[in-house]
Design a protein around this motif. Structure first.
Motif, mmCIF file in Angstrom:
data_model
loop_
_atom_site.group_PDB
_atom_site.id
_atom_site.type_symbol
_atom_site.label_atom_id
_atom_site.label_comp_id
_atom_site.label_asym_id
_atom_site.label_seq_id
_atom_site.Cartn_x
_atom_site.Cartn_y
_atom_site.Cartn_z
ATOM 1 N N THR A 21 129.607 78.301 50.826
ATOM 2 C CA THR A 21 128.937 79.211 51.753
ATOM 3 C C THR A 21 129.645 80.552 51.802
ATOM 4 O O THR A 21 129.020 81.612 51.718
ATOM 5 N N ARG A 22 130.971 80.511 51.925
ATOM 6 C CA ARG A 22 131.755 81.740 52.032
ATOM 7 C C ARG A 22 131.587 82.603 50.792
ATOM 8 O O ARG A 22 131.425 83.825 50.878
ATOM 9 N N ARG A 23 131.599 81.978 49.620
ATOM 10 C CA ARG A 23 131.504 82.754 48.386
ATOM 11 C C ARG A 23 130.101 83.308 48.177
ATOM 12 O O ARG A 23 129.916 84.411 47.652
ATOM 13 N N LEU A 24 129.078 82.553 48.574
ATOM 14 C CA LEU A 24 127.718 83.072 48.473
ATOM 15 C C LEU A 24 127.521 84.270 49.384
ATOM 16 O O LEU A 24 126.895 85.264 49.014
ATOM 17 N N VAL A 25 128.044 84.165 50.608
ATOM 18 C CA VAL A 25 127.947 85.288 51.542
ATOM 19 C C VAL A 25 128.658 86.512 50.962
ATOM 20 O O VAL A 25 128.147 87.633 51.009
ATOM 21 N N ALA A 26 129.845 86.309 50.393
ATOM 22 C CA ALA A 26 130.588 87.422 49.811
ATOM 23 C C ALA A 26 129.841 88.039 48.639
ATOM 24 O O ALA A 26 129.822 89.260 48.464
ATOM 25 N N THR A 27 129.186 87.198 47.818
ATOM 26 C CA THR A 27 128.422 87.705 46.673
ATOM 27 C C THR A 27 127.247 88.545 47.138
ATOM 28 O O THR A 27 127.008 89.644 46.633
ATOM 29 N N VAL A 28 126.500 88.023 48.117
ATOM 30 C CA VAL A 28 125.333 88.749 48.610
ATOM 31 C C VAL A 28 125.755 90.051 49.278
ATOM 32 O O VAL A 28 125.054 91.057 49.225
ATOM 33 N N ALA A 29 126.935 90.067 49.893
ATOM 34 C CA ALA A 29 127.411 91.272 50.574
ATOM 35 C C ALA A 29 127.622 92.431 49.612
ATOM 36 O O ALA A 29 127.591 93.595 50.006
ATOM 37 N N THR A 30 127.829 92.147 48.316
ATOM 38 C CA THR A 30 128.044 93.206 47.328
ATOM 39 C C THR A 30 126.727 93.756 46.774
ATOM 40 O O THR A 30 126.737 94.757 46.060
ATOM 41 N N LEU A 31 125.600 93.103 47.096
ATOM 42 C CA LEU A 31 124.315 93.549 46.586
ATOM 43 C C LEU A 31 123.767 94.690 47.433
ATOM 44 O O LEU A 31 124.087 94.812 48.617
ATOM 45 N N PRO A 32 122.924 95.566 46.850
ATOM 46 C CA PRO A 32 122.315 96.621 47.656
ATOM 47 C C PRO A 32 121.403 96.032 48.714
ATOM 48 O O PRO A 32 120.827 94.957 48.513
ATOM 49 N N ALA A 46 129.438 82.202 58.767
ATOM 50 C CA ALA A 46 129.467 83.198 57.698
ATOM 51 C C ALA A 46 130.849 83.366 57.092
ATOM 52 O O ALA A 46 130.977 83.853 55.967
ATOM 53 N N THR A 47 131.904 82.964 57.816
ATOM 54 C CA THR A 47 133.245 83.022 57.231
ATOM 55 C C THR A 47 133.575 81.778 56.432
ATOM 56 O O THR A 47 134.647 81.683 55.839
ATOM 57 N N GLY A 48 132.651 80.790 56.429
ATOM 58 C CA GLY A 48 132.849 79.592 55.630
ATOM 59 C C GLY A 48 133.433 78.421 56.385
ATOM 60 O O GLY A 48 133.782 77.413 55.770
ATOM 61 N N LEU A 49 133.530 78.509 57.716
ATOM 62 C CA LEU A 49 134.089 77.400 58.489
ATOM 63 C C LEU A 49 133.085 76.253 58.594
ATOM 64 O O LEU A 49 131.881 76.466 58.674
ATOM 65 N N SER A 50 133.597 75.031 58.611
ATOM 66 C CA SER A 50 132.760 73.851 58.804
ATOM 67 C C SER A 50 132.447 73.680 60.281
ATOM 68 O O SER A 50 133.056 74.333 61.142
ATOM 69 N N ASN A 51 131.510 72.785 60.606
ATOM 70 C CA ASN A 51 131.185 72.525 62.005
ATOM 71 C C ASN A 51 132.412 72.059 62.775
ATOM 72 O O ASN A 51 132.619 72.443 63.929
ATOM 73 N N ARG A 52 133.225 71.213 62.164
ATOM 74 C CA ARG A 52 134.417 70.709 62.838
ATOM 75 C C ARG A 52 135.397 71.833 63.130
ATOM 76 O O ARG A 52 135.976 71.914 64.227
ATOM 77 N N GLN A 53 135.598 72.725 62.156
ATOM 78 C CA GLN A 53 136.520 73.845 62.361
ATOM 79 C C GLN A 53 136.004 74.785 63.441
ATOM 80 O O GLN A 53 136.776 75.305 64.247
ATOM 81 N N ILE A 54 134.693 75.019 63.448
ATOM 82 C CA ILE A 54 134.110 75.884 64.471
ATOM 83 C C ILE A 54 134.279 75.258 65.849
ATOM 84 O O ILE A 54 134.620 75.941 66.830
ATOM 85 N N ALA A 55 134.058 73.946 65.929
ATOM 86 C CA ALA A 55 134.207 73.254 67.210
ATOM 87 C C ALA A 55 135.635 73.392 67.733
ATOM 88 O O ALA A 55 135.844 73.650 68.927
ATOM 89 N N ARG A 56 136.601 73.235 66.840
ATOM 90 C CA ARG A 56 137.994 73.385 67.255
ATOM 91 C C ARG A 56 138.291 74.822 67.688
ATOM 92 O O ARG A 56 139.002 75.059 68.659
ATOM 93 N N ARG A 57 137.756 75.782 66.958
ATOM 94 C CA ARG A 57 137.998 77.194 67.282
ATOM 95 C C ARG A 57 137.441 77.543 68.668
ATOM 96 O O ARG A 57 138.076 78.275 69.425
ATOM 97 N N LEU A 58 136.267 77.003 68.986
ATOM 98 C CA LEU A 58 135.598 77.361 70.235
ATOM 99 C C LEU A 58 135.880 76.384 71.371
ATOM 100 O O LEU A 58 135.468 76.629 72.510
#
Length: 233
Positions: free
Chosen positions: A137-148, A177-189
């Motif tokens: 997910t993170r790498r796809l988002v980064a790739t798309v971010a470089t497109l016009p 969008a930063t590539g975190l999993s649901n578990r990581q997001i749950a811990r962060r929040l």
């Protein structure tokens, strides 16, 4: 009781197939109905057994997993829907991700994923959702971010509105969008995984997208929302 998701495992390494079979067979919600040792066998098994999901290795002899995916989805002979394809690989490389997605795969997960992550991805695909590992997910988002940027929509109501999201839904999508999993997001929040999943599902509904990657791409393309290590709303 909901019927188990019917799965075919395709991998050229017998030990990997047996390990996956043993691991998944211990679950009541997943049923392994067949195995294949190369891409050609994967196509044949998918057509004959009609599974819900094919767990497909990328690198296989005779026919690669990407080629087998294209064959299964492009030449499906039955009136019932073709199976969903979950690519399973040790290689987190862009060429494999892009090729698999272009072939029609709707999931991509690394072999070092936990049993729960693998089972979760299988169920996501069976339910009609995409399932990509956080690093993909993170790498796809980064790739798309470089497109016009794409041209503006013909009508304002064609554009999914980020403004329709609640503050928590925005916060969760920024972390997706930063590539975190649901578990990581749950811990962060400091919330439960089920709460995170509910926020993502509601956000996808508001944005009229079918999976978390599309939602993440929309967030990444919105200038007013920063995407970095910290979520800001």
């Amino acid at each position: 009781m909901t019927a188990p998701v019917r799965v075919v495992i395709a991998d050229d390494q017998r030990m990997v197939r047996e390990a996956l079979h043993a691991t998944l067979s211990r679950r009541a919600d997943v049923g392994v109905i067949g195995e294949a040792g190369d891409g050609e066998q994967a196509v044949r098994s998918a057509v004959e057994l009609r599974p819900d999901v094919v767990l497909m290795d990328v690198r296989m002899p005779v026919m690669t997993g990407v080629e087998a995916t294209a064959r299964i989805l492009g030449e499906w002979p039955h009136p019932s829907p073709a199976p969903h394809i979950l690519m399973l690989t040790t290689f987190d490389l862009d060429e494999y991700v892009h090729a698999a997605l272009r072939a029609g795969a709707t999931g991509f997960i690394l072999k070092n994923a936990s049993t729960e992550q693998l089972a979760g991805a299988i169920h996501d695909l069976a339910a009609g959702h995409a399932a990509l590992s956080p690093s993909v997910t993170r790498r796809l988002v980064a790739t798309v971010a470089t497109l016009p940027p794409p041209p503006p929509p013909a009508r304002a109501d064609d554009d999914p509105s980020i403004e329709a999201l609640t503050p928590r839904e925005r916060e969760v999508l920024l972390l997706v969008a930063t590539g975190l999993s649901n578990r990581q997001i749950a811990r962060r929040l400091g919330v439960s995984e089920s709460s995170v999943k509910s926020s993502i599902n509601r956000a996808m509904g508001r944005l009229n997208v079918s999976n978390r990657v599309q939602a993440a791409l929309l967030v990444r393309g919105t200038p007013t929302l920063a995407v970095d290590g910290d979520a800001r709303v």
